[in-house]
Scaffold this motif. Structure first.
Motif, PDB file in Angstrom:
ATOM      1  N   ARG A  63       0.818  -1.213   0.000  1.00 19.68           N
ATOM      2  CA  ARG A  63       0.000   0.000   0.000  1.00 19.68           C
ATOM      3  C   ARG A  63       0.852   1.263   0.000  1.00 19.68           C
ATOM      4  N   GLU A  64       1.988   1.217   0.690  1.00 24.24           N
ATOM      5  CA  GLU A  64       2.813   2.421   0.762  1.00 24.24           C
ATOM      6  C   GLU A  64       3.419   2.794  -0.587  1.00 24.24           C
ATOM      7  N   HIS A  65       3.355   1.892  -1.543  1.00 27.68           N
ATOM      8  CA  HIS A  65       3.885   2.183  -2.873  1.00 27.68           C
ATOM      9  C   HIS A  65       2.779   2.291  -3.918  1.00 27.68           C
ATOM     10  N   GLY A  66       1.532   2.437  -3.470  1.00 26.96           N
ATOM     11  CA  GLY A  66       0.433   2.660  -4.396  1.00 26.96           C
ATOM     12  C   GLY A  66      -0.391   1.443  -4.726  1.00 26.96           C
ATOM     13  N   GLY A  67      -0.074   0.280  -4.122  1.00 28.74           N
ATOM     14  CA  GLY A  67      -0.832  -0.926  -4.396  1.00 28.74           C
ATOM     15  C   GLY A  67      -1.963  -1.133  -3.405  1.00 28.74           C
ATOM     16  N   ARG A  68      -2.553  -2.322  -3.479  1.00 25.90           N
ATOM     17  CA  ARG A  68      -3.627  -2.675  -2.557  1.00 25.90           C
ATOM     18  C   ARG A  68      -3.173  -3.669  -1.501  1.00 25.90           C
ATOM     19  N   GLY A  69      -1.900  -4.082  -1.568  1.00 27.09           N
ATOM     20  CA  GLY A  69      -1.422  -5.081  -0.636  1.00 27.09           C
ATOM     21  C   GLY A  69      -2.180  -6.384  -0.757  1.00 27.09           C
ATOM     22  N   ALA A  70      -2.594  -6.723  -1.977  1.00 29.19           N
ATOM     23  CA  ALA A  70      -3.398  -7.922  -2.194  1.00 29.19           C
ATOM     24  C   ALA A  70      -2.626  -9.173  -1.810  1.00 29.19           C
ATOM     25  N   THR A  71      -3.349 -10.141  -1.270  1.00 33.88           N
ATOM     26  CA  THR A  71      -2.738 -11.419  -0.939  1.00 33.88           C
ATOM     27  C   THR A  71      -2.368 -12.161  -2.212  1.00 33.88           C
ATOM     28  N   LEU A  98       8.041  -6.098 -13.467  1.00 32.58           N
ATOM     29  CA  LEU A  98       9.493  -6.263 -13.418  1.00 32.58           C
ATOM     30  C   LEU A  98      10.194  -5.059 -12.793  1.00 32.58           C
ATOM     31  N   ALA A  99      10.093  -3.886 -13.436  1.00 36.94           N
ATOM     32  CA  ALA A  99      10.811  -2.718 -12.921  1.00 36.94           C
ATOM     33  C   ALA A  99      10.324  -2.328 -11.529  1.00 36.94           C
ATOM     34  N   GLY A 100       9.007  -2.281 -11.341  1.00 39.71           N
ATOM     35  CA  GLY A 100       8.461  -1.865 -10.056  1.00 39.71           C
ATOM     36  C   GLY A 100       8.893  -2.753  -8.895  1.00 39.71           C
ATOM     37  N   PRO A 101       8.633  -4.064  -8.951  1.00 41.88           N
ATOM     38  CA  PRO A 101       9.075  -4.935  -7.863  1.00 41.88           C
ATOM     39  C   PRO A 101      10.584  -4.894  -7.626  1.00 41.88           C
ATOM     40  N   THR A 102      11.363  -4.725  -8.703  1.00 38.23           N
ATOM     41  CA  THR A 102      12.818  -4.631  -8.547  1.00 38.23           C
ATOM     42  C   THR A 102      13.190  -3.385  -7.759  1.00 38.23           C
ATOM     43  N   SER A 108      16.760   2.563  -4.150  1.00 36.63           N
ATOM     44  CA  SER A 108      16.920   3.515  -3.055  1.00 36.63           C
ATOM     45  C   SER A 108      15.589   4.211  -2.788  1.00 36.63           C
ATOM     46  N   ALA A 109      15.504   4.888  -1.643  1.00 35.25           N
ATOM     47  CA  ALA A 109      14.290   5.634  -1.326  1.00 35.25           C
ATOM     48  C   ALA A 109      14.018   6.688  -2.387  1.00 35.25           C
ATOM     49  N   GLN A 110      15.077   7.323  -2.872  1.00 36.25           N
ATOM     50  CA  GLN A 110      14.925   8.337  -3.906  1.00 36.25           C
ATOM     51  C   GLN A 110      14.390   7.733  -5.196  1.00 36.25           C
ATOM     52  N   GLN A 111      14.904   6.576  -5.586  1.00 34.45           N
ATOM     53  CA  GLN A 111      14.440   5.921  -6.805  1.00 34.45           C
ATOM     54  C   GLN A 111      12.988   5.478  -6.677  1.00 34.45           C
ATOM     55  N   ARG A 114      10.729   8.489  -6.996  1.00 31.97           N
ATOM     56  CA  ARG A 114      10.689   9.053  -8.347  1.00 31.97           C
ATOM     57  C   ARG A 114       9.879   8.188  -9.304  1.00 31.97           C
ATOM     58  N   PHE A 115      10.074   6.867  -9.278  1.00 29.41           N
ATOM     59  CA  PHE A 115       9.543   6.024 -10.341  1.00 29.41           C
ATOM     60  C   PHE A 115       8.245   5.287  -9.994  1.00 29.41           C
ATOM     61  N   LEU A 116       8.095   4.810  -8.763  1.00 23.05           N
ATOM     62  CA  LEU A 116       6.956   3.942  -8.462  1.00 23.05           C
ATOM     63  C   LEU A 116       5.605   4.619  -8.663  1.00 23.05           C
ATOM     64  N   PRO A 117       5.402   5.867  -8.191  1.00 26.45           N
ATOM     65  CA  PRO A 117       4.081   6.482  -8.412  1.00 26.45           C
ATOM     66  C   PRO A 117       3.710   6.604  -9.884  1.00 26.45           C
ATOM     67  N   ARG A 118       4.688   6.858 -10.745  1.00 25.05           N
ATOM     68  CA  ARG A 118       4.401   7.031 -12.169  1.00 25.05           C
ATOM     69  C   ARG A 118       4.132   5.699 -12.854  1.00 25.05           C
ATOM     70  N   ILE A 119       4.747   4.628 -12.360  1.00 28.49           N
ATOM     71  CA  ILE A 119       4.431   3.300 -12.893  1.00 28.49           C
ATOM     72  C   ILE A 119       3.027   2.901 -12.453  1.00 28.49           C
TER      73      ILE A 119
END
Length: 393
Positions: A63-71, A98-102, A108-111, A114-119
């Motif tokens: 959830r903290e990265h924009g998901g639903r934390g689905a099982t 691929l890119a997101g889970p990686t 890093s926190a900065q990466q 920067r990238f996860l919300p846009r993905i």
């Protein structure tokens, strides 16, 4: 291992199915059943935005990265219902799967910021820069190089089979950043903006008429020095971690598309009388048994360790489904007979069964050839001695 689902999980299935069916009979009806990965790009971008808006784009992310934390079970259910409802293949799947889970695991926190919300929001799309003309299944032969010049990495080389790069905003590139290094050592995992003068693309036209793959050339391409994941020289670890995500929940959705192909094949055999041939009936029965085995094996592997990573038997999945799918394509041609050899391609490519045969020829090559897969099973799965490399035989 539980092969069924709880009442709460079945309620989640109904929720997902209702939403997907509403989209496929509403605003995005024109995309239902679309098999081409390159047709209707703007509509497919809009589809990614709708998935994100309604919370269905990255359900497995925390959830903290924009998901639903689905099982794990919910992710399997959504993958199956997605394939059943008939939306197009995800234009953002390389970023999401691929890119997101990686980045979540190695970035890093900065990466991540920067990238996860846009993905997750369907705003930026990604391509994969792994394979090269001389380094396909054996990534240790990567020769694309990157050097630091001030605050930027400068990249020279070539990648191939870069899926949907023509629609991508970014590409992750496995490049050699230590002069004189060989094999897995000295590699770095770089995040590179794809729309820049130093990158050019050349489409690869496939035998089924599609052009979803590209050759990608780097001629002085640049990216900021901070866009290296896991630290310079640690690219092999990051790259192998990414390949683990590639063998994940999405395989269940893929199998649902196999079910649709199988059902279409049975219907064709009944329609043209091929079902009367005992050998055809036998091969159809064997194909069905293989499909069920595939599903149970994937569920067993995904449920191991509470869903925390893939079990060792996941090494067998790729070679199993690729061999099975290629054989299904051959069976399709035998069922169709001469009619399958003279069919024409329409706006969405060849008819389903002809496309099944043509596209499945590559299954035992891309994503790691069957020969390489057998080495992985032997060396990593069974612990056998490594195959001699670079020695005369």
């Amino acid at each position: 291992m539980r092969l069924g689902f709880t009442p709460a999980q079945e309620a989640f299935r109904r929720e997902a199915a209702h939403w997907l069916d509403a989209q496929m009979t509403g605003d995005f009806a024109m995309l239902k059943g679309l098999r081409s990965q390159s047709a209707f790009p703007e509509e497919r971008r809009a589809w990614e935005g709708r998935l994100a808006r309604d919370g269905w784009s990255v359900i497995g992310w925390p959830r903290e990265h924009g998901g639903r934390g689905a099982t794990l079970a919910e992710q399997v259910i959504f993958a199956e219902e997605y394939a059943r409802a008939g939306p197009p293949g995800r234009m953002s799947h390389i970023g999401i799967e691929l890119a997101g889970p990686t980045l979540i695991h190695f970035g890093s926190a900065q990466q991540r910021a920067r990238f996860l919300p846009r993905i997750a929001g369907g705003e930026e799309f990604w391509a994969q820069g792994y394979s090269e003309p001389g380094a396909g299944s054996d990534l240790g032969n990567v020769s694309t190089r990157a050097r630091l010049e001030g605050d930027e990495w400068v990249i020279e080389g070539q990648k191939i089979w870069t899926s949907l790069a023509q629609f991508a905003d970014w590409i992750f590139v496995l490049a050699r950043t230590e002069e004189g290094s060989r094999g897995p050592r000295g590699l770095s995992f770089l995040l590179v903006p794809i729309r820049q003068p130093g990158i050019s693309l050349r489409p690869i036209r496939q035998m089924n008429g599609a052009a979803e793959f590209n050759e990608t050339f780097f001629d002085g391409a640049r990216t900021h020095r901070d866009n290296v994941v896991g630290g310079a020289g640690n690219g092999w670890q990051v790259a192998m971690g990414l390949l683990g995500f590639e063998r994940g929940v999405g395989t269940l959705g893929q199998q649902m598309s196999f079910v649709a192909e199988y059902e279409a094949l049975v219907a064709a055999a009944k329609a043209n009388g091929a079902i009367a041939d005992p050998s055809i009936r036998d091969r159809l029965a064997r194909a069905y048994a293989g499909l069920r085995i595939m599903r149970h094996a994937a569920l067993r592997s995904l449920s191991a360790n509470g869903g925390q990573g893939l079990a060792g038997d996941a090494l067998t999945h790729k070679i199993y489904w690729a061999t099975w799918h290629r054989a299904l394509g051959e069976l399709a041609m035998d069922v169709l007979g001469q009619a399958g050899e003279v069919t024409d391609a329409g706006a969405d490519g060849f008819p389903l069964l002809a496309d099944l045969f043509l596209s499945s020829r590559a299954d035992t090559i891309y994503g790691g050839t069957s020969q390489i897969q057998r080495n992985l099973i032997a060396e990593r799965g069974l612990g056998l001695p490594r195959e001699p490399r670079g020695e005369a035989r």
